[in-house]
Design a protein around this motif. Structure first.
Motif, PDB file in Angstrom:
ATOM      1  N   ASP A   3       0.834  -1.196   0.000  1.00 12.70           N
ATOM      2  CA  ASP A   3       0.000   0.000   0.000  1.00 12.70           C
ATOM      3  C   ASP A   3       0.870   1.248   0.000  1.00 12.70           C
ATOM      4  N   ASN A   4       0.506   2.191  -0.832  1.00 11.23           N
ATOM      5  CA  ASN A   4       1.211   3.468  -0.899  1.00 11.23           C
ATOM      6  C   ASN A   4       0.176   4.545  -1.212  1.00 11.23           C
ATOM      7  N   TRP A   5      -0.488   5.001  -0.164  1.00 10.67           N
ATOM      8  CA  TRP A   5      -1.603   5.927  -0.340  1.00 10.67           C
ATOM      9  C   TRP A   5      -1.103   7.363  -0.408  1.00 10.67           C
ATOM     10  N   PHE A   7      -2.553  11.621  -1.163  1.00 10.90           N
ATOM     11  CA  PHE A   7      -3.698  12.537  -1.215  1.00 10.90           C
ATOM     12  C   PHE A   7      -3.306  13.786  -1.989  1.00 10.90           C
ATOM     13  N   LEU A  20      -7.917  10.616  -2.899  1.00  7.20           N
ATOM     14  CA  LEU A  20      -7.055   9.700  -2.165  1.00  7.20           C
ATOM     15  C   LEU A  20      -6.887   8.463  -3.037  1.00  7.20           C
ATOM     16  N   ILE A  21      -5.644   8.071  -3.319  1.00  6.75           N
ATOM     17  CA  ILE A  21      -5.412   6.959  -4.232  1.00  6.75           C
ATOM     18  C   ILE A  21      -4.227   6.118  -3.769  1.00  6.75           C
ATOM     19  N   ASN A  22      -4.332   4.821  -3.988  1.00  2.10           N
ATOM     20  CA  ASN A  22      -3.226   3.914  -3.699  1.00  2.10           C
ATOM     21  C   ASN A  22      -2.355   3.833  -4.950  1.00  2.10           C
ATOM     22  N   GLU A  69     -14.706  -1.973   2.085  1.00  2.00           N
ATOM     23  CA  GLU A  69     -13.469  -2.654   1.709  1.00  2.00           C
ATOM     24  C   GLU A  69     -13.490  -4.106   2.169  1.00  2.00           C
ATOM     25  N   TYR A  80      -9.541  -2.057  -3.033  1.00  2.00           N
ATOM     26  CA  TYR A  80      -9.904  -0.645  -2.873  1.00  2.00           C
ATOM     27  C   TYR A  80      -8.768   0.200  -3.437  1.00  2.00           C
ATOM     28  N   GLY A  82      -9.189   3.766  -4.310  1.00  2.00           N
ATOM     29  CA  GLY A  82      -9.199   5.187  -3.989  1.00  2.00           C
ATOM     30  C   GLY A  82     -10.588   5.770  -3.873  1.00  2.00           C
ATOM     31  N   TYR A 131      -8.566   4.049 -12.867  1.00  2.00           N
ATOM     32  CA  TYR A 131      -7.406   4.142 -11.985  1.00  2.00           C
ATOM     33  C   TYR A 131      -6.331   5.037 -12.605  1.00  2.00           C
TER      34      TYR A 131
END
Length: 277
Positions: A3-5, A7, A20-22, A69, A80, A82, A131
């Protein structure tokens, strides 16, 4: 993949979106098998009206986010990726295995789990076009970094509303481009920081450090970075980051003093223990 979220804020023709996106899927997308895009959209007006405080409002949305989720992961091997937050709505996005998704069952579940009306749809998106649309561009990546920086400042007890000298580092390919930028930047109210050094690289050997006296709230910093990025990007320049000194809140100063006292006490205990030995 981990995971690398991130904003960031994106302005459309009609509104400002908070995304907000991974970005952890950037190199591997699309993932095999998860070819269906599922979106859930929540109208924020009735949620605000029902909750007495902003904290309760956020907590209710966070519960829904967690439930969605977990539900889609369990029932459709969903991922999930974003969400988009606009003034009036919140949109959640997932990629699921179409053959595993029971649409009727999911529709019944969300009616039970969420006390307000929620719109949702499922459509094929085997190339993960949505995406890729949400992935940040070069400027939006800077906005992501801004959000991470400000979160770190808040974590350290910074009062981000307090003005201070905020420094920006710029790099240029040509010295002439740097001199022209200096003139434009002075006209915009920036101070040229001659005594501070930049970090040139082979492609951009001419650094420039500038500053402005202002707060470091996210909206302020994003607007400043947007201004500088647009000013220098077309003239052989590159934006290379910003920084400022901490301006601690009263609670932040107290915590800092307590940490220093605890560190000093622990150091004394260690010295006393070594002396006894």
């Amino acid at each position: 993949m981990t995971d690398n979220w991130g904003f960031y804020e994106r302005r459309s023709d009609t509104e400002e979106l908070r995304v907000l996106i991974n970005v952890g899927y950037k190199a591997s997308a699309p993932l095999p098998g998860r070819s269906a895009l599922l979106s859930v959209t929540v109208n924020l007006y009735p949620v605000r009206e029902r909750n007495r405080s902003k904290r309760d409002f956020i907590r209710q949305l966070e519960r829904l986010e967690t439930q969605l989720e977990q539900r889609l992961k369990t029932t459709a091997d969903g991922i999930y990726i974003g969400r988009i937050n606009a003034a009036t709505r919140l949109e959640f996005y997932y990629y699921v295995r179409a053959e595993m998704l029971d649409k009727a069952n999911f529709e019944q579940w969300i009616k039970t789990a969420w006390p307000f009306r929620a719109e949702h749809y499922v459509k094929p998106d085997p190339e993960w076009d949505l995406y890729r649309y949400l992935l940040p561009d070069a400027l939006e990546e800077l906005f992501m970094h801004n959000a991470q920086m400000i979160y770190a400042l808040l974590h350290k007890g910074d009062d981000i509303k307090r003005p201070r000298h905020v420094y920006h580092w710029l790099l240029f390919r040509q010295d002439e481009d740097r001199r022209q930028a200096e003139s434009a930047l002075r006209g915009l109210g920036y101070r040229i920081e001659r005594e501070k050094e930049g970090s040139p690289d082979d492609s951009f050997p001419y650094p420039l450090v500038i500053s402005k006296f202002e707060d470091v709230r996210l909206d302020t910093v994003n607007e400043r970075v947007r201004e500088l990025y647009r000013l220098i990007s077309g003239s052989g320049g590159r934006y290379d980051g910003w920084g400022s000194v901490l301006k601690l809140t009263g609670l932040g100063r107290l915590r800092q003093q307590m940490r220093k006292m605890m560190d000093a006490t622990q150091a004394y205990i260690r010295r006393s223990s070594s002396t006894r030995r």
